[in-house]
Design an enzyme around this catalytic site. Structure first.
Site, PDB file in Angstrom:
ATOM      1  N   GLU A 111       0.805  -1.230   0.000  1.00 23.05           N
ATOM      2  CA  GLU A 111       0.000   0.000   0.000  1.00 23.05           C
ATOM      3  C   GLU A 111       0.839   1.282   0.000  1.00 23.05           C
ATOM      4  OE1 GLU A 111      -2.902  -0.340   3.157  1.00 23.05           O
ATOM      5  OE2 GLU A 111      -3.394  -2.389   2.572  1.00 23.05           O
TER       6      GLU A 111
ATOM      7  N   GLU B  65      -6.034 -10.939  -0.909  1.00 22.83           N
ATOM      8  CA  GLU B  65      -6.788 -10.761   0.347  1.00 22.83           C
ATOM      9  C   GLU B  65      -8.297 -10.767   0.070  1.00 22.83           C
ATOM     10  OE1 GLU B  65      -5.418  -7.308   2.470  1.00 22.83           O
ATOM     11  OE2 GLU B  65      -3.333  -7.640   1.909  1.00 22.83           O
TER      12      GLU B  65
HETATM   13  O1  G3I Z   1      -4.587 -10.949  18.686  1.00 23.46           O
HETATM   14  C1  G3I Z   1      -4.182  -9.728  19.333  1.00 23.46           C
HETATM   15  C2  G3I Z   1      -4.692  -9.732  20.743  1.00 23.46           C
HETATM   16  O2  G3I Z   1      -4.068 -10.768  21.473  1.00 23.46           O
HETATM   17  C3  G3I Z   1      -4.380  -8.390  21.374  1.00 23.46           C
HETATM   18  O3  G3I Z   1      -4.950  -8.327  22.655  1.00 23.46           O
HETATM   19  C4  G3I Z   1      -4.942  -7.279  20.514  1.00 23.46           C
HETATM   20  C5  G3I Z   1      -4.550  -5.948  21.086  1.00 23.46           C
HETATM   21  O4  G3I Z   1      -4.751  -4.951  20.099  1.00 23.46           O
HETATM   22  O5  G3I Z   1      -4.420  -7.343  19.178  1.00 23.46           O
HETATM   23  C6  G3I Z   1      -4.751  -8.584  18.573  1.00 23.46           C
HETATM   24  O6  G3I Z   1      -4.153  -8.571  17.312  1.00 23.46           O
HETATM   25  C7  G3I Z   1      -4.890  -7.852  16.333  1.00 23.46           C
HETATM   26  C8  G3I Z   1      -4.896  -8.726  15.070  1.00 23.46           C
HETATM   27  O7  G3I Z   1      -5.507  -8.027  13.987  1.00 23.46           O
HETATM   28  C9  G3I Z   1      -5.653 -10.028  15.312  1.00 23.46           C
HETATM   29  O8  G3I Z   1      -6.982  -9.771  15.442  1.00 23.46           O
HETATM   30  C10 G3I Z   1      -4.146  -6.556  16.022  1.00 23.46           C
HETATM   31  O9  G3I Z   1      -4.257  -5.703  17.143  1.00 23.46           O
HETATM   32  C11 G3I Z   1      -4.769  -5.885  14.807  1.00 23.46           C
HETATM   33  O10 G3I Z   1      -4.001  -4.769  14.438  1.00 23.46           O
HETATM   34  C12 G3I Z   1      -4.767  -6.868  13.639  1.00 23.46           C
HETATM   35  O11 G3I Z   1      -5.427  -6.240  12.559  1.00 23.46           O
HETATM   36  C13 G3I Z   1      -5.049  -6.774  11.290  1.00 23.46           C
HETATM   37  C14 G3I Z   1      -4.664  -5.563  10.413  1.00 23.46           C
HETATM   38  O12 G3I Z   1      -4.386  -6.019   9.077  1.00 23.46           O
HETATM   39  C15 G3I Z   1      -3.436  -4.885  10.965  1.00 23.46           C
HETATM   40  O13 G3I Z   1      -2.369  -5.784  10.982  1.00 23.46           O
HETATM   41  C16 G3I Z   1      -6.233  -7.490  10.681  1.00 23.46           C
HETATM   42  O14 G3I Z   1      -6.454  -8.685  11.409  1.00 23.46           O
HETATM   43  C17 G3I Z   1      -5.946  -7.840   9.228  1.00 23.46           C
HETATM   44  O15 G3I Z   1      -7.113  -8.375   8.618  1.00 23.46           O
HETATM   45  C18 G3I Z   1      -5.546  -6.596   8.467  1.00 23.46           C
HETATM   46  O16 G3I Z   1      -5.216  -7.011   7.177  1.00 23.46           O
HETATM   47  C19 G3I Z   1      -4.851  -5.949   6.282  1.00 23.46           C
HETATM   48  C20 G3I Z   1      -3.722  -6.435   5.414  1.00 23.46           C
HETATM   49  O17 G3I Z   1      -2.627  -6.798   6.226  1.00 23.46           O
HETATM   50  C21 G3I Z   1      -3.359  -5.407   4.389  1.00 23.46           C
HETATM   51  N1  G3I Z   1      -4.532  -5.059   3.573  1.00 23.46           N
HETATM   52  C22 G3I Z   1      -5.627  -4.556   4.381  1.00 23.46           C
HETATM   53  C23 G3I Z   1      -6.050  -5.599   5.389  1.00 23.46           C
HETATM   54  C24 G3I Z   1      -7.206  -5.107   6.201  1.00 23.46           C
HETATM   55  O18 G3I Z   1      -6.827  -4.022   6.985  1.00 23.46           O
END
Ligand code: G3I
Length: 464
Positions: free
Chosen positions: A263, A373
């Site tokens: 991105e 994705e």
């Molecule tokens: O699992 C931990 C949990 O243990 C903890 O307490 C909590 C505290 O914030 O975080 C949890 O992890 C989260 C993780 O998702 C699992 O749910 C992260 O905070 C959160 O930031 C993470 O979000 C992911 C996001 O990217 C940022 O990395 C999303 O799952 C994921 O679907 C999203 O994917 C992105 C792609 O990488 C790039 N394209 C867009 C897409 C959607 O945003």
């Protein structure tokens, strides 16, 4: 007179007394039980059954079964009458265990059963025909298959879990949904938390499932220590270089492809004003690809595929143009192998033509295409409170459409089609603030109970 009587009785007695030595041997001995001996001449489909001859036996009866209690006999080998002490048992299946036993027979007399002999035919069990309703099974049967991917979390990869079962049945590639990004891994300059990534990579490598690395550099996954980095811009760039080098080196040969930069273009079609652009300058994307390529080559991994990954390019032409300007620049330096099209779509958009135009720009540049994705929203306007049949069918049609587009790609441009998660309720989309998605949604192939949705059928139909 008296002498004649005595002689008569003596003669009578002689005639009637039994004398073992002189009587013809009436068979009053019980027929002995045969001793079954080891099978011989065993092949994929046959073996020779053997036993020791029993005195006085005229023939033998052999039973052959696939269970050691002989509850069910093999056709043709249920008390089969055999002369001699061996018989060929034929028409068998390979790599199957059989059991046999014999009885001796003399006239109508039959002995008890012998001991049981166990014998396994040679060869290997024919592979269980795989279920063609499993996504990867249907894809792998195609003339030009590709990886069927899914986004995973390391805590889903427990042996025997529902995720583990579905993964091994349906998917041939995995992408870490968030655990292979810089912020979970990089805990400081040169310090790392490899636990989750190691687990995901090991799972893929142990189970013959491709591992796609996502993502080395992304503005939404910068660890706090680097966001607040107080060193010079040059030192910042060195930290990024060190990170890319260490990660690519650690997983050389284990991770087959990386989203090197994710991105880098904003929705206005310009280079996104990220910390990387600010501190490393306009060449940062190319620098990151160069460092990834150098690290892979230094580790002997000359097959590593380097991708640029982004979203929304099918409907946003200025963004699409800028992405492919970056791609052209990377291609000119032989630093890129493929383009990731995230495809966070809806049941209404993009159109088939828009998707094909977008993807075909990568095909025209001889690059791999990764639908990286995929998920398909059905409630982006928050106008339904549950997945209606109408939206479910529309979603099915859009899954079918994009899978059909992907499957029609030239073989040299195919890489993977990855769905962004398993169950609807685990998707990043429902009530997402990142996406400004106010309501619930059901964007994936499995419902909250891990049941197949019509979307899964649409995916399969897209392969026809
Ligand atoms: O699992 C931990 C949990 O243990 C903890 O307490 C909590 C505290 O914030 O975080 C949890 O992890 C989260 C993780 O998702 C699992 O749910 C992260 O905070 C959160 O930031 C993470 O979000 C992911 C996001 O990217 C940022 O990395 C999303 O799952 C994921 O679907 C999203 O994917 C992105 C792609 O990488 C790039 N394209 C867009 C897409 C959607 O945003």
């Amino acid at each position: 007179m008296k002498k004649i009587i005595v002689a008569f009785f003596m003669a009578f007695a002689l005639l009637n007394c039994s004398n073992d030595e002189t009587d013809s041997p009436e068979p009053n001995n019980t027929l002995a039980v045969p001793f079954a001996s080891a099978a011989s001449s065993t092949t994929d489909t046959s073996f020779q059954a053997n036993w020791v001859l029993v005195p006085d036996a005229e023939s033998y009866l052999i039973d052959v079964s696939i269970n050691n209690n002989f509850s069910e006999m093999l056709a043709g080998y249920n008390a089969l009458l055999v002369e001699g002490n061996t018989v060929a048992v034929t028409g068998l299946s390979q790599a199957v265990t059989y059991y046999y036993r014999v009885r001796a027979k003399r006239g109508t007399e039959i002995s008890n059963n012998s001991n049981v002999i166990t014998v396994k035919t040679t060869g290997v069990q024919p592979e269980e025909p795989e279920d063609p309703t499993f996504l990867k099974v249907k894809v792998n049967a195609l003339a030009n298959p590709f990886f069927v991917g899914v986004a995973v979390k390391s805590n889903q990869l427990t042996e025997g879990s529902a995720y583990d079962t579905v993964l091994k049945n349906e998917f041939s590639s995995i992408t870490a949904e968030y655990e292979m990004k810089m912020n979970p891994i990089s805990t400081g300059s040169g310090t790392y938390n490899w636990v989750a990534t190691d687990r995901i990579v090991k799972y893929g490598n142990d189970n013959g499932i491709n591992v796609h690395g996502h993502a080395l550099v992304w503005h939404n996954a910068v660890p706090d220590w680097l966001s607040s980095f107080s060193g010079t811009d040059e030192e910042f760039a060195l930290e990024v270089k060190k990170y890319i080098t260490d990660v690519v080196t650690r997983y050389a040969g284990k991770i087959k492809s990386w989203d090197v930069v994710n991105e880098a273009v904003n929705d206005g079609g310009n280079t996104r004003n990220t910390i990387f652009l600010q501190k490393m300058g306009a060449n940062y994307v190319k620098d990151c690809f160069q460092w990834a390529r150098d690290a892979a080559n230094a580790a002997g991994d000359t097959d590593l595929l380097l991708f640029y990954n982004d979203y929304g390019t099918s409907t946003n032409i200025p963004k699409q143009n800028e992405v492919f300007a970056i791609v052209d620049d990377l291609k000119a330096s032989n630093l890129i192998d493929g383009v990731g099209f995230q495809m966070h779509n809806t049941y209404l958009s993009p159109s088939k033509a828009q998707i094909e135009t977008d993807i075909n720009r990568a095909v025209a540049k001889d690059l791999k295409v990764h639908v990286s994705e995929l998920d398909i929203q059905v409630n982006q306007n928050n106008d339904i409170s549950f997945l209606t049949d109408e939206r479910s069918l529309a979603q099915k049609a859009k899954y079918k459409e994009i899978v059909s587009i992907y499957n029609a790609l030239p073989v040299e441009n195919k890489y993977a089609l990855t769905v962004w998660g398993f169950k609807d309720n685990e998707s990043w989309i429902p009530f997402s603030t990142d996406l400004n998605h106010p309501g619930d949604d059901w964007p994936l192939l499995y419902n909250n109970k891990f049941e197949l949705k019509k979307a899964h059928t649409g995916f399969l139909e897209g392969l026809d």
